[in-house]
Write an enzyme that holds these catalytic residues in place. Sequence first.
Site, PDB file in Angstrom:
ATOM      1  CD  GLU A  94      49.452  24.891  10.954  1.00 56.79           C
ATOM      2  OE1 GLU A  94      49.257  25.632  11.540  1.00 56.79           O
ATOM      3  OE2 GLU A  94      50.039  24.881   9.738  1.00 56.79           O
ATOM      4  CB  CYS A 108      43.045  24.220   3.778  1.00 55.61           C
ATOM      5  SG  CYS A 108      44.294  23.566   4.499  1.00 55.61           S
ATOM      6  CB  CYS A 115      54.677  16.353   5.791  1.00 53.27           C
ATOM      7  SG  CYS A 115      53.963  16.243   4.191  1.00 53.27           S
ATOM      8  CB  CYS A 119      57.874  19.923  -0.383  1.00 50.29           C
ATOM      9  SG  CYS A 119      56.440  18.769  -0.998  1.00 50.29           S
ATOM     10  CB  CYS A 122      56.276  22.661   2.129  1.00 47.85           C
ATOM     11  SG  CYS A 122      54.878  22.303   3.658  1.00 47.85           S
ATOM     12  CB  CYS A 333      50.797  24.109   4.478  1.00 43.45           C
ATOM     13  SG  CYS A 333      52.024  23.463   4.417  1.00 43.45           S
TER      14      CYS A 333
HETATM   15  S1  SF4 Z   1      53.870  20.957   0.886  1.00 39.65           S
HETATM   16 FE1  SF4 Z   1      54.592  20.194   3.269  1.00 39.65          FE
HETATM   17  S2  SF4 Z   1      52.139  19.324   3.994  1.00 39.65           S
HETATM   18 FE2  SF4 Z   1      52.200  18.645   1.635  1.00 39.65          FE
HETATM   19  S3  SF4 Z   1      53.292  16.898   1.502  1.00 39.65           S
HETATM   20 FE3  SF4 Z   1      55.278  18.523   1.118  1.00 39.65          FE
HETATM   21  S4  SF4 Z   1      55.914  18.998   2.884  1.00 39.65           S
HETATM   22 FE4  SF4 Z   1      54.124  17.833   3.578  1.00 39.65          FE
END
Ligand code: SF4
Length: 345
Positions: A94, A108, A115, A119, A122, A333
């Site tokens: 996206e 963005c 990923c 995190c 997220c 995100c």
């Molecule tokens: S915030 Fe989400 S997309 Fe960004 S590095 Fe951390 S896990 Fe990956």
Amino acid sequence: MNQGKVDLKGLSLKQLEQLLLEFGKEKYRVKQLLRWIYQRAVSDFEQMTDLAKVFRRQLAEHAYVSAWQPEAVEESRDGTKKYLFRLSDGESIEAVRIPMDEGRATLCISTQVGCAMQCRFCLTGNFGLTRNLTVAEIVNQVCAAQADAPISNIVLMGMGEPLHNLDNVVAALQILYLDDGLGFGTRRVTLSTSGLVPEIAALAEQVKVQLAVSLNATTDEVRDRLMPINKKYPLAVLLAACRDYTQKTRQKITFEYILIRAVNDSIADAKRLVQLLHGLPCKINLIPFNEHEGSEFKCPAEETISTFQSYLMQRQIITMRRASKGQDISAACGQLKGKLDKQAR
Ligand code: SF4
């Protein structure tokens, strides 16, 4: 139909010039090609009328120009727009258009499918990493959004850790910067990282871009918990790499700080933040946590946010508050992908 052919959208200036040389064409023809592909968004060689017919035929035999249409577009009440793209292997990514003042807009974009960084705050982190995006897949998000409406700035802050896909990201940036192509200035493009230390140094050597570092904590204990990458590159190591980066590039760094209630929003945190960033040319973006379904974290109270910001500003640290836009269309995100994948199941 395009099997065995090369996608011109994924080629650097040098690679394009090399291709033309192989076709017996002069280097300067690259400019014509770039204008057709990026400025006029033409992907059919037949329509590139200022190129000789034989050359067009050669191109069609050996190459193609990928062109994307979003599979889904969601528009928020505040004008934020989210594009979902289906990739050739069935995966999805996206890009989000965020309206700014005076009719400008920031796009963005994503750099990976999923990923690996995990995190805690997220949603994308929950998916794990599926694969890196190709150069053309990174560039095409910008082209498709531009076809919808002009873009003034780009941030590499969507799905994925850009520095975990460093080679393709550097190549894509160089394409986005091309004068006869999309012509983005390096000051208009920001790359956001969770803090991959060796890659921060490598980035400084390879390409110009505004760097943002997702910091989000002032102690290793809290950052270890929020961002597992901190166990590999703890705060002291990360901030030393940031200092080197600012010295090498003579650029400021933006530190992103997602404010989470009772996790990293105290005055003691603000105080440590000032100490950690002492003497480092930087500014801070404070982002109140965007609460979403299934998340254990909460957004701090309004008063806490403004106290935190004032504390930093009084100590001469430029601190901007960034609103989480597009809350009604799940624009944090990974959220649109999460929603669509759920529907598809
Ligand atoms: S915030 Fe989400 S997309 Fe960004 S590095 Fe951390 S896990 Fe990956």
